[in-house]
Design an enzyme around this catalytic site. Structure first.
Site, PDB file in Angstrom:
ATOM      1  N   ASP A 168       0.836  -1.204   0.000  1.00  0.00           N
ATOM      2  CA  ASP A 168       0.000   0.000   0.000  1.00  0.00           C
ATOM      3  C   ASP A 168       0.869   1.251   0.000  1.00  0.00           C
ATOM      4  O   ASP A 168       2.012   1.247   0.467  1.00  0.00           O
ATOM      5  CB  ASP A 168      -0.964   0.011   1.184  1.00  0.00           C
ATOM      6  CG  ASP A 168      -0.266   0.016   2.540  1.00  0.00           C
ATOM      7  OD1 ASP A 168       0.715  -0.735   2.696  1.00  0.00           O
ATOM      8  OD2 ASP A 168      -0.701   0.768   3.436  1.00  0.00           O
ATOM      9  N   GLU A 227      -0.003  -0.843   5.958  1.00  0.00           N
ATOM     10  CA  GLU A 227       1.088  -0.268   6.749  1.00  0.00           C
ATOM     11  C   GLU A 227       0.952   1.239   6.853  1.00  0.00           C
ATOM     12  O   GLU A 227       1.245   1.825   7.895  1.00  0.00           O
ATOM     13  CB  GLU A 227       2.437  -0.620   6.127  1.00  0.00           C
ATOM     14  CG  GLU A 227       3.629  -0.404   7.054  1.00  0.00           C
ATOM     15  CD  GLU A 227       4.181   1.017   7.050  1.00  0.00           C
ATOM     16  OE1 GLU A 227       4.941   1.365   7.965  1.00  0.00           O
ATOM     17  OE2 GLU A 227       3.861   1.781   6.116  1.00  0.00           O
TER      18      GLU A 227
END
Length: 376
Positions: A68, A133
């Site tokens: 991500d 994250e």
């Protein structure tokens, strides 16, 4: 064009803004399947996670990373489409170029190179990849670690691909991180007219001395590995927006980054003691993002330092500075943890980029770490 650059560009093309993975993990799994990596795709709520492992014995060297990326911000301010990687002036531009799709690409290519020469290596190679994250980090690495513990799988060494370098690739590796503890304080008073303060109770006036005392505390002096603990107020809000109304409530948000000299329980106790001493009518909620951790010099630090010296010709610096990373979820299992990745100057910024020459160099560093831990 290098294999690392090719794969990094493929990953950048996928619009994987948190918590989206956009097919990145499937691409990684398919790339490594022919090399004998067994894939477990783990979805927790809206988050995709991937655990890849080659081998069934210990020790286990795991690369930890995230697919991500943060939002782009105003696209019109970028020199090119952030999800259409561009090569200019020796740099690869795109969202996630530095944080941290290039690191993932570098480790995948490192695995290919390493296994070509050492198909019968000792132990196991693994990858722990998440799409959570940059966001809340509640359904990502921490959940995978719990899943691994339930299966009896244990990581020996965790190599986190966060962008750790500052001036040159490999000049800094993170062998620990400070803990992070946040608080939301609500102080109650009584709303009223500013011309009649005796008929009201101003929570701002009541709270300011306590906040000043908290800000002035020297929590500790740090130690050889960590700077002193830091208390920072990040937001203050009170009132209706009108200049003639005494507010009825004050909200304060704050954060402490703390070293191994402190515990979160000790910090909470001291904050409450200060607030109580000032006689405030308050409520306080806490959120612990992670405990401090430190990987002392050992096999992983030595392997990373030696690989950097071999490829880059420099002696790396060990650091615990900066924010938190997913290493905080792995360290409590007893694993040695270091963060090693490209330069971090452009992360989360407009026109994020990474030096093209650093991509293959990073892959060679990762290969060197694999050799030192799983062959030598």
């Amino acid at each position: 064009m290098s294999d690392t650059l090719d794969l990094a560009q493929e990953l950048i093309r996928r619009r994987s803004v948190t918590p989206e993975d956009a097919g990145c993990q499937q691409l990684i799994a398919e790339r490594l399947a022919p090399l004998g990596f067994e894939a477990h795709h783990l979805r927790f709520e809206d988050v995709d996670n991937l655990w890849l492992r080659r081998g069934s014995e210990g020790p286990v060297l795991a690369f930890a990373g995230h697919t991500d990326v943060v939002p782009t911000g105003p696209v019109e301010k970028w020199s090119s489409d952030p999800f259409q990687p561009q090569i200019r002036n020796g740099q690869l531009y795109g969202r996630g170029a530095a944080d941290m799709k290039s690191s993932i690409a570098a480790f995948v290519i490192a695995c290919e190179a390493f296994l070509k020469d050492h198909p019968d290596h000792k132990g196991s190679i693994a990858l722990l990849i998440t799409s959570d994250e940059e966001g809340p980090s509640v359904n990502g690495t921490v959940k995978v670690v719990e899943w691994l513990e339930a299966r009896g799988e244990k990581i020996t060494w965790a190599l986190v691909g966060e962008p750790s370098s500052t001036e040159r690739l490999g000049d800094v590796i993170k062998n620990g991180r400070r803990g992070s503890l946040s608080g939301v304080l609500r102080v109650r008073g009584q709303q009223g007219h500013v011309a009649y303060p005796h008929l009201a109770d101003n929570p701002v006036h009541r709270a300011l001395p306590a906040l000043a005392e908290l800000a002035a505390i020297q929590w500790d002096e740090g130690n050889e590995h960590f700077p002193p603990t830091s208390f920072q107020i990040s937001n203050i809000h009170a009132g209706t927006g009108a200049e003639n109304v005494i507010p009825g409530e004050l909200e304060v948000m704050f954060n402490l980054r703390f070293s191994t000299e402190q515990t979160d329980e000790g910090i909470r106790t001291r904050v409450h003691a200060v607030l109580d001493a000032h006689g405030l009518d308050y409520e306080l909620s806490w959120r612990l993002s992670g405990h401090p951790f430190l990987t002392a010099e050992g096999e992983l630090v030595e392997a990373a330092s030696a690989a950097i010296r071999e490829v880059m010709g420099l002696d790396t610096e060990l650091s615990t500075a900066g924010g938190t990373s997913d290493g905080r979820f792995i360290a409590p299992t007893g694993a040695q943890v270091v963060e090693l990745g490209p330069l971090n100057a452009s992360i989360h910024k407009i026109d994020e980029h990474v030096r093209i020459e650093d991509l293959d160099a990073l892959s060679r560093i990762y290969t060197g770490i694999l050799k030192r831990l799983l062959v030598e």
